[in-house]
Design a protein around this motif. Structure first.
Motif, mmCIF file in Angstrom:
data_model
loop_
_atom_site.group_PDB
_atom_site.id
_atom_site.type_symbol
_atom_site.label_atom_id
_atom_site.label_comp_id
_atom_site.label_asym_id
_atom_site.label_seq_id
_atom_site.Cartn_x
_atom_site.Cartn_y
_atom_site.Cartn_z
ATOM 1 N N UNK A 63 -57.752 3.395 -16.375
ATOM 2 C CA UNK A 63 -58.640 3.070 -15.264
ATOM 3 C C UNK A 63 -58.534 4.132 -14.163
ATOM 4 N N UNK A 64 -58.362 5.368 -14.598
ATOM 5 C CA UNK A 64 -58.299 6.533 -13.699
ATOM 6 C C UNK A 64 -57.145 6.476 -12.705
ATOM 7 N N UNK A 65 -56.069 5.785 -13.074
ATOM 8 C CA UNK A 65 -54.898 5.769 -12.202
ATOM 9 C C UNK A 65 -53.621 5.879 -13.021
ATOM 10 N N UNK A 66 -52.616 6.540 -12.444
ATOM 11 C CA UNK A 66 -51.342 6.668 -13.150
ATOM 12 C C UNK A 66 -50.594 5.340 -13.159
ATOM 13 N N UNK A 67 -50.026 5.030 -14.311
ATOM 14 C CA UNK A 67 -49.252 3.802 -14.439
ATOM 15 C C UNK A 67 -48.147 3.988 -15.449
ATOM 16 N N UNK A 68 -47.260 3.028 -15.483
ATOM 17 C CA UNK A 68 -46.146 3.035 -16.418
ATOM 18 C C UNK A 68 -46.143 1.704 -17.159
ATOM 19 N N UNK A 69 -45.908 1.796 -18.473
ATOM 20 C CA UNK A 69 -45.870 0.604 -19.310
ATOM 21 C C UNK A 69 -44.545 0.553 -20.066
ATOM 22 N N UNK A 124 -39.843 4.027 -19.742
ATOM 23 C CA UNK A 124 -41.218 3.637 -19.442
ATOM 24 C C UNK A 124 -42.182 4.715 -19.916
ATOM 25 N N UNK A 125 -43.346 4.286 -20.355
ATOM 26 C CA UNK A 125 -44.364 5.208 -20.866
ATOM 27 C C UNK A 125 -45.351 5.534 -19.742
ATOM 28 N N UNK A 126 -45.435 6.815 -19.355
ATOM 29 C CA UNK A 126 -46.428 7.199 -18.346
ATOM 30 C C UNK A 126 -47.813 7.268 -18.993
ATOM 31 N N UNK A 127 -48.793 6.655 -18.356
ATOM 32 C CA UNK A 127 -50.148 6.613 -18.917
ATOM 33 C C UNK A 127 -51.178 6.707 -17.806
ATOM 34 N N UNK A 128 -52.369 7.168 -18.176
ATOM 35 C CA UNK A 128 -53.526 7.112 -17.287
ATOM 36 C C UNK A 128 -54.453 6.039 -17.844
ATOM 37 N N UNK A 160 -43.241 10.564 -6.155
ATOM 38 C CA UNK A 160 -43.040 9.187 -6.595
ATOM 39 C C UNK A 160 -43.155 9.075 -8.115
ATOM 40 N N UNK A 161 -44.163 9.694 -8.696
ATOM 41 C CA UNK A 161 -44.334 9.628 -10.151
ATOM 42 C C UNK A 161 -43.160 10.293 -10.877
ATOM 43 N N UNK A 162 -42.692 11.414 -10.348
ATOM 44 C CA UNK A 162 -41.544 12.097 -10.958
ATOM 45 C C UNK A 162 -40.287 11.245 -10.834
ATOM 46 N N UNK A 163 -40.125 10.579 -9.700
ATOM 47 C CA UNK A 163 -38.966 9.703 -9.505
ATOM 48 C C UNK A 163 -38.974 8.564 -10.525
ATOM 49 N N UNK A 164 -40.120 7.923 -10.708
ATOM 50 C CA UNK A 164 -40.211 6.829 -11.685
ATOM 51 C C UNK A 164 -39.895 7.354 -13.082
ATOM 52 N N UNK A 165 -40.452 8.500 -13.425
ATOM 53 C CA UNK A 165 -40.228 9.093 -14.745
ATOM 54 C C UNK A 165 -38.747 9.367 -14.987
ATOM 55 N N UNK A 166 -38.067 9.894 -13.973
ATOM 56 C CA UNK A 166 -36.643 10.217 -14.112
ATOM 57 C C UNK A 166 -35.772 8.964 -14.085
ATOM 58 N N UNK A 167 -36.076 8.043 -13.183
ATOM 59 C CA UNK A 167 -35.261 6.840 -13.007
ATOM 60 C C UNK A 167 -35.422 5.854 -14.167
ATOM 61 N N UNK A 168 -36.615 5.826 -14.757
ATOM 62 C CA UNK A 168 -36.925 4.878 -15.836
ATOM 63 C C UNK A 168 -37.500 5.635 -17.036
ATOM 64 N N UNK A 169 -36.659 6.426 -17.725
ATOM 65 C CA UNK A 169 -37.172 7.280 -18.807
ATOM 66 C C UNK A 169 -37.752 6.515 -20.002
#
Length: 123
Positions: free
Chosen positions: A40-46, A34-38, A23-32
């Motif tokens: 509150x100890x959870x993966x998110x995109x901004x 978006x900034x992947x970040x950690x 899922x994280x790889x899909x978001x990264x590829x589909x929405x390049x």
């Protein structure tokens, strides 16, 4: 994806780790853009410093958090996809398929709805 490496490595169940990574790889590829970040100890995109979507691992599901507005907007589709939800998150059971079309709609909605947002969370 490097930013998520430690998080993914901490998931003991291989099936859960593989699904989360998918899922994280899909978001990264589909929405390049978006900034992947950690946070509150959870993966998110901004996007431009504002929250778009986050994910977390629970015993029985992958939790998807698009903020309450996103859940309210897609509540019927979330239920039709076979997922249950609270006011703040959608639960995708580990043995259920990921509805990537719905996930894409939720992310696109947040990107457009928060295009002029200057804060991390909606006010």
């Amino acid at each position: 994806m490097e930013v998520f490496a430690d998080y993914l490595g901490s998931i003991d169940n291989q099936q859960h780790r593989d699904r989360t990574e998918e899922v994280l790889a899909w978001v990264t590829k589909k929405f390049p853009k978006l900034v992947p970040e950690m946070k509150w100890k959870q993966p998110m995109f901004t996007d431009h410093g504002t929250f778009i979507i986050a994910f977390s691992v629970a015993k029985h599901h992958l939790a998807v958090a698009p903020e309450r507005v996103g859940i309210d907007h897609f509540s019927d589709e979330i239920i039709q996809a076979g997922y249950n939800h609270t006011k703040e998150l959608v639960r995708i059971k580990w043995d259920s398929p990921v509805n990537f079309e719905l996930l894409e709609k939720m992310i696109e909605f947040n990107i457009m709805d928060k295009a002029d947002c200057s804060t991390f969370w909606r006010k």
